[in-house]
Scaffold this motif. Structure first.
Motif, mmCIF file in Angstrom:
data_model
loop_
_atom_site.group_PDB
_atom_site.id
_atom_site.type_symbol
_atom_site.label_atom_id
_atom_site.label_comp_id
_atom_site.label_asym_id
_atom_site.label_seq_id
_atom_site.Cartn_x
_atom_site.Cartn_y
_atom_site.Cartn_z
ATOM 1 N N VAL A 1 3.980 1.590 -1.105
ATOM 2 C CA VAL A 1 4.662 1.722 -2.398
ATOM 3 C C VAL A 1 3.674 2.221 -3.453
ATOM 4 C CG1 VAL A 1 5.787 0.406 -4.241
ATOM 5 C CG2 VAL A 1 6.455 0.045 -1.863
ATOM 6 N N ASN A 2 2.453 1.683 -3.445
ATOM 7 C CA ASN A 2 1.442 2.132 -4.412
ATOM 8 C C ASN A 2 1.047 3.583 -4.185
ATOM 9 O OD1 ASN A 2 1.380 -0.312 -5.732
ATOM 10 N ND2 ASN A 2 -0.339 -1.099 -4.554
ATOM 11 N N ALA A 3 1.216 4.072 -2.967
ATOM 12 C CA ALA A 3 0.913 5.467 -2.658
ATOM 13 C C ALA A 3 2.074 6.399 -2.995
ATOM 14 C CB ALA A 3 0.543 5.601 -1.183
ATOM 15 N N GLY A 4 3.192 5.835 -3.483
ATOM 16 C CA GLY A 4 4.313 6.662 -3.915
ATOM 17 C C GLY A 4 5.523 6.635 -2.999
ATOM 18 N N GLN A 5 5.450 5.909 -1.902
ATOM 19 C CA GLN A 5 6.587 5.836 -0.980
ATOM 20 C C GLN A 5 7.629 4.852 -1.513
ATOM 21 O OE1 GLN A 5 8.563 7.318 1.212
ATOM 22 N NE2 GLN A 5 6.900 7.518 2.650
ATOM 23 N N SER A 6 8.874 5.105 -1.244
ATOM 24 C CA SER A 6 9.956 4.219 -1.653
ATOM 25 C C SER A 6 10.106 3.078 -0.645
ATOM 26 C CB SER A 6 11.268 5.002 -1.714
ATOM 27 O OG SER A 6 12.366 4.135 -1.814
ATOM 28 N N ARG B 1 0.836 -1.211 0.000
ATOM 29 C CA ARG B 1 0.000 0.000 0.000
ATOM 30 C C ARG B 1 0.869 1.258 0.000
ATOM 31 N NH1 ARG B 1 -3.078 -3.035 3.688
ATOM 32 N NH2 ARG B 1 -2.070 -1.956 5.427
ATOM 33 N N HIS C 1 12.606 3.640 2.090
ATOM 34 C CA HIS C 1 12.212 4.455 3.237
ATOM 35 C C HIS C 1 11.975 3.569 4.478
ATOM 36 C CE1 HIS C 1 10.169 7.591 5.502
ATOM 37 N NE2 HIS C 1 9.219 6.723 5.766
#
Length: 60
Positions: free
Chosen positions: A48-53, A46, A56
């Motif tokens: 990663v799909n939201a744009g987080q690496s 979720r 991180h």
């Protein structure tokens, strides 16, 4: 007369060796962890799909 040879050390059975805990390579703020093996868990997917690496969440 020569001294008797020392007795060999007893072998440790595989079941007696302590199992190593899996490395916790990724962790989120809620304390959920993933060792990097197998499919990516839902919480990380979720993020990663939201744009987080993924990096991180890497534990150093």
């Amino acid at each position: 007369m020569p001294a008797p040879a020392p007795a060999p050390a007893p072998a440790i059975a595989a079941s007696q060796t302590p199992a190593a805990a899996p490395a916790r390579r990724y962790r989120n703020a809620e304390g959920q962890v993933w060792d990097g093996e197998g499919p990516m868990p839902a919480w990380l997917l979720r993020a990663v799909n939201a744009g987080q690496s993924v990096e991180h969440f890497r534990v150093s």
